[in-house]
Design an enzyme around this catalytic site. Structure first.
Site, PDB file in Angstrom:
ATOM      1  N   LYS A  23      33.898  50.449  38.586  1.00 35.86           N
ATOM      2  CA  LYS A  23      34.309  49.057  38.419  1.00 35.86           C
ATOM      3  C   LYS A  23      33.231  48.231  37.733  1.00 35.86           C
ATOM      4  O   LYS A  23      33.515  47.180  37.155  1.00 35.86           O
ATOM      5  CB  LYS A  23      34.717  48.456  39.756  1.00 35.86           C
ATOM      6  CG  LYS A  23      36.016  49.084  40.268  1.00 35.86           C
ATOM      7  CD  LYS A  23      36.565  48.420  41.513  1.00 35.86           C
ATOM      8  CE  LYS A  23      37.952  48.933  41.854  1.00 35.86           C
ATOM      9  NZ  LYS A  23      37.967  50.309  42.398  1.00 35.86           N
TER      10      LYS A  23
HETATM   11  C1  LIG Z   1      39.041  51.175  42.405  1.00 33.59           C
HETATM   12  C2  LIG Z   1      38.761  52.636  42.534  1.00 33.59           C
HETATM   13  C3  LIG Z   1      39.703  53.619  42.176  1.00 33.59           C
HETATM   14  C4  LIG Z   1      41.106  53.273  41.721  1.00 33.59           C
HETATM   15  O1  LIG Z   1      41.175  52.670  40.470  1.00 33.59           O
HETATM   16  P1  LIG Z   1      42.499  51.906  39.989  1.00 33.59           P
HETATM   17  O2  LIG Z   1      42.155  51.267  38.716  1.00 33.59           O
HETATM   18  O3  LIG Z   1      42.805  50.901  41.081  1.00 33.59           O
HETATM   19  O4  LIG Z   1      43.581  52.919  39.871  1.00 33.59           O
HETATM   20  C5  LIG Z   1      39.316  54.954  42.262  1.00 33.59           C
HETATM   21  N1  LIG Z   1      38.099  55.304  42.702  1.00 33.59           N
HETATM   22  C6  LIG Z   1      37.166  54.403  43.074  1.00 33.59           C
HETATM   23  C7  LIG Z   1      35.853  54.865  43.564  1.00 33.59           C
HETATM   24  C8  LIG Z   1      37.457  53.034  42.998  1.00 33.59           C
HETATM   25  O5  LIG Z   1      36.532  52.131  43.373  1.00 33.59           O
END
Ligand SMILES: *Cc1c(COP(=O)(O)O)cnc(C)c1O
Length: 469
Positions: free
Chosen positions: A112
């Site tokens: 993220k």
């Molecule tokens: C947010 C997240 C996901 C999922 O991603 P999306 O874009 O919501 O599908 C997967 N793995 C981790 C570690 C995350 O923080």
């Protein structure tokens, strides 16, 4: 570039307004009116570029008309300079023709950061020009909150309030949020659960009187700029593995469908992607859609991969829009119906068409741990549980062994020690050197009761660099 709503009934916006807007006024999500498309020659010419220069080439059309080239270049250079690995998103080979793209070298050790480091800087640049300040409110069960806080840490024009359930996030995740100490960062621990936090944020967007006219911005995964930033690393991986002359496949640990939707866009922008695999945990609404055309809401199952614990996937609507020939009225009807019945299926030929690109797998906790153990034994590589779900799905769903398969490594294993310690009891994932002192850092947070008025009062008393609005 103009952006339109997936429900076809809201004004089109430019990039700057889309950045500052959450949902469209008709309840839909914003998507680009036309996707840029790159030729094989263009993509080939990007081989060997540093990550931030590739990012500029890929994203430039999306911000055109709102952010000058030179300014955008500087923003991107600063954004990706905070990543600890010189390659920013390095590929690590697991097996013959199989890789993990490590997206966890940013400040909060999860993918993220790629989007939120950029979002914070873009917001600041746009607000500076407008002479405006905004308040951000978000609820988190872990990853999003810390990444958003780190992304806004240096923003002069943003105050950020992140609500998390008191005593219900892991210590690493809490410390990553609460050790970011600055006048514009406000961690609120709510005496309640994650849903209570989310409800309070929703209610605050619905009635903003307590903000006395200050604009409220969302940083959840429906924000278009987050999707945009995630498109880049698909190009980055494919180019290193012989693209665009050669196809590549991706397996993506998926919750809200943001990350994998970015891969779908990369393909529509000209990147030859052979297969996109939706890897879910037991919260498998997307797997049920991809495998049987049933997008049916189920209850929430807590798992060892909590960042993918969702009941519905907010970005899925963006795919539905394309699946229905970008007919907003059809999407609005489907979503209205879904809201009342909790069920959604599409016409058979639309589903078959979608399945040409997408495969899927739902992976339970036991299998997740098995994969962590297996990969550790074979390679010495410690996967986090989300990434392990991706690798499990990649191996199970792969159509063609001659095409390189890349799993997105979405988090560092140290963030999710429970799963890792279960899978390989004798190893303990360690914090990377730049975070080794996390457990000694000072923390700052405010504990508030599970009460909307108390939270809104706190925001209005502290929303201007810690001073009243
Ligand atoms: C947010 C997240 C996901 C999922 O991603 P999306 O874009 O919501 O599908 C997967 N793995 C981790 C570690 C995350 O923080």
């Amino acid at each position: 570039m103009r952006y339109i709503s997936t429900r076809g009934n809201a004004p089109a916006l430019n990039f700057e307004d889309v950045l500052l807007t959450g949902l469209a006024s008709d309840g839909g999500l914003y998507v680009p009116e036309n996707l840029p498309r790159f030729t094989v020659e263009e993509i080939s010419s990007w081989a060997g570029l540093p990550y931030h220069e590739l990012a500029f080439n890929v994203m430039r059309p999306f911000v055109a008309g709102c952010i000058e080239d030179d300014e955008f270049k500087t923003i991107l250079k600063d954004t990706y300079a905070v990543f600890e690995h010189p390659a920013v998103a390095p590929l690590r080979q697991l097996d013959a023709n199989e890789w993990v793209m490590e997206l966890f070298h940013g400040p909060t050790l999860a993918f993220k950061d790629f989007a939120l480091q950029l979002l914070g800087r873009l917001l600041d640049a746009v607000l500076q020009k407008r002479g405006e300040r905004v308040v951000i409110m978000g609820a988190t069960s872990g990853d999003t909150g810390s990444a958003a806080i780190e992304g806004c840490r240096a923003s002069e024009n943003v105050d950020i309030f992140i609500l998390h359930p008191h005593n219900r996030v892991s210590e690493v995740q809490r410390r990553q949020m609460t050790s970011a100490i600055s006048d514009n960062i406000h961690n609120i621990a709510i005496e309640g659960n994650f849903d209570d936090c989310q409800e309070m944020v929703k209610a605050s967007f619905a009635d903003q009187a307590f903000l006395k006219g200050t604009r409220l911005v969302a940083v959840n995964s429906i924000n278009w700029a987050r999707i945009m930033a995630q498109i880049v690393y698909y190009f980055h991986a494919a180019i290193q593995l012989g693209g665009p002359q050669r196809s590549v496949s991706f397996s993506v640990p998926t919750g809200n469908f943001g990350d994998i939707f970015a891969g779908y866009l990369a393909r529509n922008m000209g990147l030859p992607i052979n297969q996109l695999i939706v890897a879910t945990n037991r919260n498998d609404i997307l797997h049920r859609f991809m495998s049987g055309n049933r997008y049916h809401k189920d209850e929430l199952h807590p798992t060892l991969s909590p960042s993918m614990d969702i009941m519905v996937s907010s970005n899925f609507e963006r795919l539905l829009f394309d699946m229905h020939g970008r007919n907003g009225a059809l999407v609005a009807e489907l979503m209205d119906n879904f809201r009342t019945t909790g069920q959604l299926s599409v016409e058979e030929d639309r589903w078959t068409e979608t399945r040409k690109l997408f495969d899927s797998l739902g992976v339970d906790d036991e299998q997740t741990c098995n994969t962590i153990a297996e990969v550790y034994e074979a390679t010495g590589e410690l996967l986090d549980p989300h990434t392990a779900i991706g690798v499990t799905a990649a191996r199970a769903c792969r159509r063609d062994a001659t095409i390189p398969m890349v799993t997105l490594g979405t988090a560092h294993p140290v963030k999710f020690p429970e799963a890792v310690e279960k899978a390989v009891p004798d190893v303990k994932p360690e914090l990377p050197a730049h975070m080794a002192d996390l457990f000694e850092r000072e923390e700052r947070m405010t504990v508030l009761p599970n009460d909307l008025k108390a939270v809104q009062e706190f925001v209005s008393q502290h929303g201007n660099k810690g001073k009243p609005l």
